[in-house]
Scaffold this active site. Structure first.
Site, mmCIF file in Angstrom:
data_model
loop_
_atom_site.group_PDB
_atom_site.id
_atom_site.type_symbol
_atom_site.label_atom_id
_atom_site.label_comp_id
_atom_site.label_asym_id
_atom_site.label_seq_id
_atom_site.Cartn_x
_atom_site.Cartn_y
_atom_site.Cartn_z
ATOM 1 N N HIS A 165 22.351 6.314 70.021
ATOM 2 C CA HIS A 165 22.732 7.731 70.107
ATOM 3 C C HIS A 165 21.532 8.535 70.598
ATOM 4 O O HIS A 165 20.398 8.246 70.260
ATOM 5 C CB HIS A 165 23.163 8.254 68.728
ATOM 6 C CG HIS A 165 23.987 9.483 68.801
ATOM 7 N ND1 HIS A 165 23.444 10.729 68.899
ATOM 8 C CD2 HIS A 165 25.327 9.659 68.837
ATOM 9 C CE1 HIS A 165 24.394 11.632 68.966
ATOM 10 N NE2 HIS A 165 25.556 11.022 68.942
ATOM 11 N N ASP A 177 31.643 5.767 67.215
ATOM 12 C CA ASP A 177 32.655 4.966 67.925
ATOM 13 C C ASP A 177 32.720 3.525 67.448
ATOM 14 O O ASP A 177 33.635 2.795 67.833
ATOM 15 C CB ASP A 177 32.358 4.990 69.428
ATOM 16 C CG ASP A 177 32.579 6.390 70.000
ATOM 17 O OD1 ASP A 177 31.630 6.936 70.613
ATOM 18 O OD2 ASP A 177 33.666 6.943 69.787
HETATM 19 C C1 SDX Z 1 29.177 9.564 71.591
HETATM 20 O O1 SDX Z 1 25.809 13.161 72.177
HETATM 21 C C2 SDX Z 1 26.712 13.044 71.212
HETATM 22 O O2 SDX Z 1 26.673 13.681 70.196
HETATM 23 C C3 SDX Z 1 27.816 12.031 71.531
HETATM 24 C C4 SDX Z 1 28.801 11.758 70.424
HETATM 25 C C5 SDX Z 1 29.646 12.976 70.066
HETATM 26 O O3 SDX Z 1 30.169 13.020 68.946
HETATM 27 O O4 SDX Z 1 29.874 13.800 70.996
HETATM 28 O O5 SDX Z 1 28.117 11.323 69.244
HETATM 29 C C6 SDX Z 1 29.796 10.672 70.830
HETATM 30 O O6 SDX Z 1 29.168 9.606 72.782
HETATM 31 C C7 SDX Z 1 28.544 8.435 70.836
HETATM 32 C C8 SDX Z 1 27.870 7.377 71.794
HETATM 33 C C9 SDX Z 1 28.950 6.442 72.310
HETATM 34 N N1 SDX Z 1 28.397 5.538 73.332
HETATM 35 C C10 SDX Z 1 28.147 4.263 73.099
HETATM 36 O O7 SDX Z 1 28.311 3.717 72.015
HETATM 37 C C11 SDX Z 1 27.677 3.476 74.337
HETATM 38 C C12 SDX Z 1 26.476 2.590 73.978
HETATM 39 N N2 SDX Z 1 25.333 3.423 73.673
HETATM 40 C C13 SDX Z 1 24.488 3.790 74.726
HETATM 41 O O8 SDX Z 1 24.825 3.593 76.031
HETATM 42 C C14 SDX Z 1 23.402 4.810 74.415
HETATM 43 O O9 SDX Z 1 22.895 4.510 73.181
HETATM 44 C C15 SDX Z 1 23.812 6.274 74.472
HETATM 45 C C16 SDX Z 1 24.461 6.612 75.754
HETATM 46 C C17 SDX Z 1 24.744 6.594 73.349
HETATM 47 C C18 SDX Z 1 22.544 7.113 74.288
HETATM 48 O O10 SDX Z 1 21.803 6.895 75.420
HETATM 49 P P1 SDX Z 1 20.347 7.581 75.594
HETATM 50 O O11 SDX Z 1 20.053 8.572 74.536
HETATM 51 O O12 SDX Z 1 20.250 8.045 77.008
HETATM 52 O O13 SDX Z 1 19.398 6.383 75.317
HETATM 53 P P2 SDX Z 1 18.873 5.401 76.428
HETATM 54 O O14 SDX Z 1 19.996 4.980 77.307
HETATM 55 O O15 SDX Z 1 17.676 6.023 77.069
HETATM 56 O O16 SDX Z 1 18.443 4.148 75.530
HETATM 57 C C19 SDX Z 1 17.139 4.075 74.980
HETATM 58 C C20 SDX Z 1 16.823 2.571 75.007
HETATM 59 C C21 SDX Z 1 17.038 1.953 76.383
HETATM 60 O O17 SDX Z 1 16.164 0.858 76.501
HETATM 61 P P3 SDX Z 1 14.798 1.071 77.367
HETATM 62 O O18 SDX Z 1 15.232 1.604 78.727
HETATM 63 O O19 SDX Z 1 13.984 2.070 76.579
HETATM 64 O O20 SDX Z 1 14.201 -0.320 77.419
HETATM 65 O O21 SDX Z 1 17.724 1.889 74.112
HETATM 66 C C22 SDX Z 1 18.526 0.976 74.873
HETATM 67 C C23 SDX Z 1 18.442 1.405 76.319
HETATM 68 O O22 SDX Z 1 18.635 0.297 77.180
HETATM 69 N N3 SDX Z 1 19.899 1.132 74.366
HETATM 70 C C24 SDX Z 1 20.716 0.120 74.122
HETATM 71 C C25 SDX Z 1 21.887 0.707 73.617
HETATM 72 N N4 SDX Z 1 21.741 2.031 73.579
HETATM 73 C C26 SDX Z 1 20.502 2.280 74.056
HETATM 74 N N5 SDX Z 1 20.588 -1.204 74.275
HETATM 75 C C27 SDX Z 1 21.661 -1.960 73.916
HETATM 76 N N6 SDX Z 1 22.819 -1.469 73.421
HETATM 77 C C28 SDX Z 1 22.969 -0.149 73.262
HETATM 78 N N7 SDX Z 1 24.105 0.325 72.767
#
Ligand code: SDX
Length: 436
Positions: A304, A361
């Site tokens: 998140h 989720d």
């Molecule tokens: C919602 O914003 C809100 O409030 C949203 C929400 C709401 O109520 O409106 O809470 C609802 O959208 C919840 C999130 C649902 N999405 C997912 O579950 C999809 C999987 N999660 C991700 O794609 C990710 O965690 C996000 C999109 C939720 C957040 O992305 P960020 O803040 O841009 O974080 P990032 O992509 O920069 O990740 C930081 C690191 C990265 O690695 P590095 O580049 O630093 O090496 O963490 C890794 C990412 O690759 N990472 C994950 C991961 N989530 C982040 N690695 C594996 N699995 C994951 N799920």
């Protein structure tokens, strides 16, 4: 005492005011930055950028706190209803009994949709995704109700109309997609009971309301009701900032929510768990794959932008699953897989170091499956729950005199100035490219 941030740029010292929120969070007011220094900030995804001041929802991502108008989500999930929480978000206070009764009566009065809408639903290709249909039909609402132009000044009418009709439209699109008879709303049913009945009642098999499922749906929608400046809420406010109408703004929010990184994740989680269940793959392998930065695979339902600890909504959702599935005598193997996935991930250094925890989720799809909601409708269920938050945030933005049309800047990295070259003088095409 006023607080300032000092910025030294190009030999110039700039004092930037610091804004302090009611919970102590700090923001540097950079509204004068470009004018004073010619510089802009650079913050892709706006992870460090505040877009507004708001009184609706407070989140503390480090502590896993979520409050709506100051009330903790745990108390609302346990004690409130979705209609009451929607009123709270919109009006800033919990309703009196009289206000709640009046709201429920207005929701009932507005629960029907224009009969002609059925023709629209019937003409979408059968395999259309319900989020595409919902986004289009919310936008179309204004065409069906031309008088809406006037009522936009009476925002309560807009709020009630949309909150009531979105539920009817979602159920209608589901029934039509199945080729089943459309079930009309009933004035003797509460908001959530009405939705479930419109979804699952049929002339040959009357739907029996289950109090536990109605309560679980209230909790599900309360947990989704608002989440401050998330992607889809920001989309709603961005569209509204151009003074586009509220239906177009909500339609944009539905489109933004559809993405698998946002509200579409609840559908992606179930597809991921189903794939694991079918393949019988090891949980450890899935976690390893999610850690591989070369792979685009992510552990859906994990991570998140704001929560760097367990999403408080996910905790509640998991408890509701643990309570309701046994009551409904449902033994869903996906729930066990989800719990194993959580256990392995939360003990893995990669997830620990990156503060990746289950988000709203991760378990929500398990609950929706238990209710009988089809997987493709999971993001629609999120959208219905988020509607009161979108509307409250849209209205707050419209009333905020500090707000302007959303128009971020950029850092240009393209060509320096060059000149136009007539086609005859451009490099000749290679032989294969000229064979059109
Ligand atoms: C919602 O914003 C809100 O409030 C949203 C929400 C709401 O109520 O409106 O809470 C609802 O959208 C919840 C999130 C649902 N999405 C997912 O579950 C999809 C999987 N999660 C991700 O794609 C990710 O965690 C996000 C999109 C939720 C957040 O992305 P960020 O803040 O841009 O974080 P990032 O992509 O920069 O990740 C930081 C690191 C990265 O690695 P590095 O580049 O630093 O090496 O963490 C890794 C990412 O690759 N990472 C994950 C991961 N989530 C982040 N690695 C594996 N699995 C994951 N799920």
């Amino acid at each position: 005492m006023k607080e300032y941030a000092k910025l030294i740029i190009g030999g110039k010292e700039l004092k930037l005011p610091v804004i302090t929120g009611t919970e102590g969070e700090k923001g540097i007011d950079i509204r004068s930055l470009r004018q004073e220094t010619g510089y802009i900030t650079y913050d892709p995804g706006f992870g460090n950028t505040g877009s507004c001041k708001s009184k609706i929802t407070f989140m503390d991502g480090e502590k896993g706190i979520l409050r709506h108008r100051g009330i903790p989500i745990e108390q609302l999930a346990e004690k409130s209803s979705f209609v009451e929480t929607s009123f709270l978000l919109m009006n800033g206070h919990l309703p009196t009994q009289k206000e709640l009764t009046r709201t429920s009566i207005m929701l009932n009065d507005q629960s029907m949709v224009h009969e002609d809408m059925q023709f629209f639903f019937q003409n979408f290709p059968r395999l259309s995704h319900p989020m595409g249909i919902l986004s289009a039909m919310v936008n179309a609402l204004r065409s069906f109700y031309p008088e809406l132009i006037e009522t936009e000044r009476d925002f309560e009418k807009v709020f009630i109309r949309l909150l009531s009709k979105i539920r009817t439209m979602a159920a209608m699109s589901y029934k039509i997609s199945k080729g089943h008879k459309v079930i009309y709303p009933r004035t003797d049913y509460t908001y959530c009971a009405n939705f479930l009945n419109m979804m699952f009642d049929s002339p040959v098999n009357p739907y029996q309301l289950d109090r536990d499922i109605v309560k679980a749906l209230n909790t599900f929608w309360i947990l989704h009701a608002d989440h401050e400046q998330n992607c889809s809420t920001s989309a709603v406010k961005t569209v509204g900032s151009s003074r586009a109408n509220v239906y177009a703004s909500i339609s944009a929010g539905i489109a933004a929510l559809w993405g698998p990184l946002h509200g579409g994740a609840n559908q992606a989680v179930i597809e991921m768990l189903t794939a694991i269940h079918k393949k019988g793959g090891s949980i450890e392998d899935v976690v390893e794959k999610a850690k591989n930065r070369r792979s685009s695979f992510r552990l859906m339902g994990f991570g998140h932008r704001v929560y760097k600890t367990y999403d408080p909504r996910a905790k509640i959702m998991k408890k509701v699953c643990d309570k309701i599935l046994p009551k409904l005598k449902i033994d869903d193997p996906l729930l066990d897989i989800a719990k194993q996935l959580e256990e392995v991930a939360l003990s893995d250094q990669f997830f620990i170091n990156k503060n990746l925890y289950p988000n709203v989720d991760f378990y929500s799809g398990i609950l929706l499956r238990a209710m009988g909601i089809p997987t493709k409708m999971f993001p629609v269920m999120f959208a219905i729950g988020r509607l009161p938050g979108w509307l409250a945030q849209w209205k707050e933005n419209m009333d905020d005199r500090a707000q302007k049309i959303t128009r971020p800047r950029q850092i240009y990295m393209g060509e320096n100035e060059t000149t136009y070259i007539p086609i005859a003088k451009r490099e000749s095409d290679s032989a294969d490219e000229s064979d059109y």
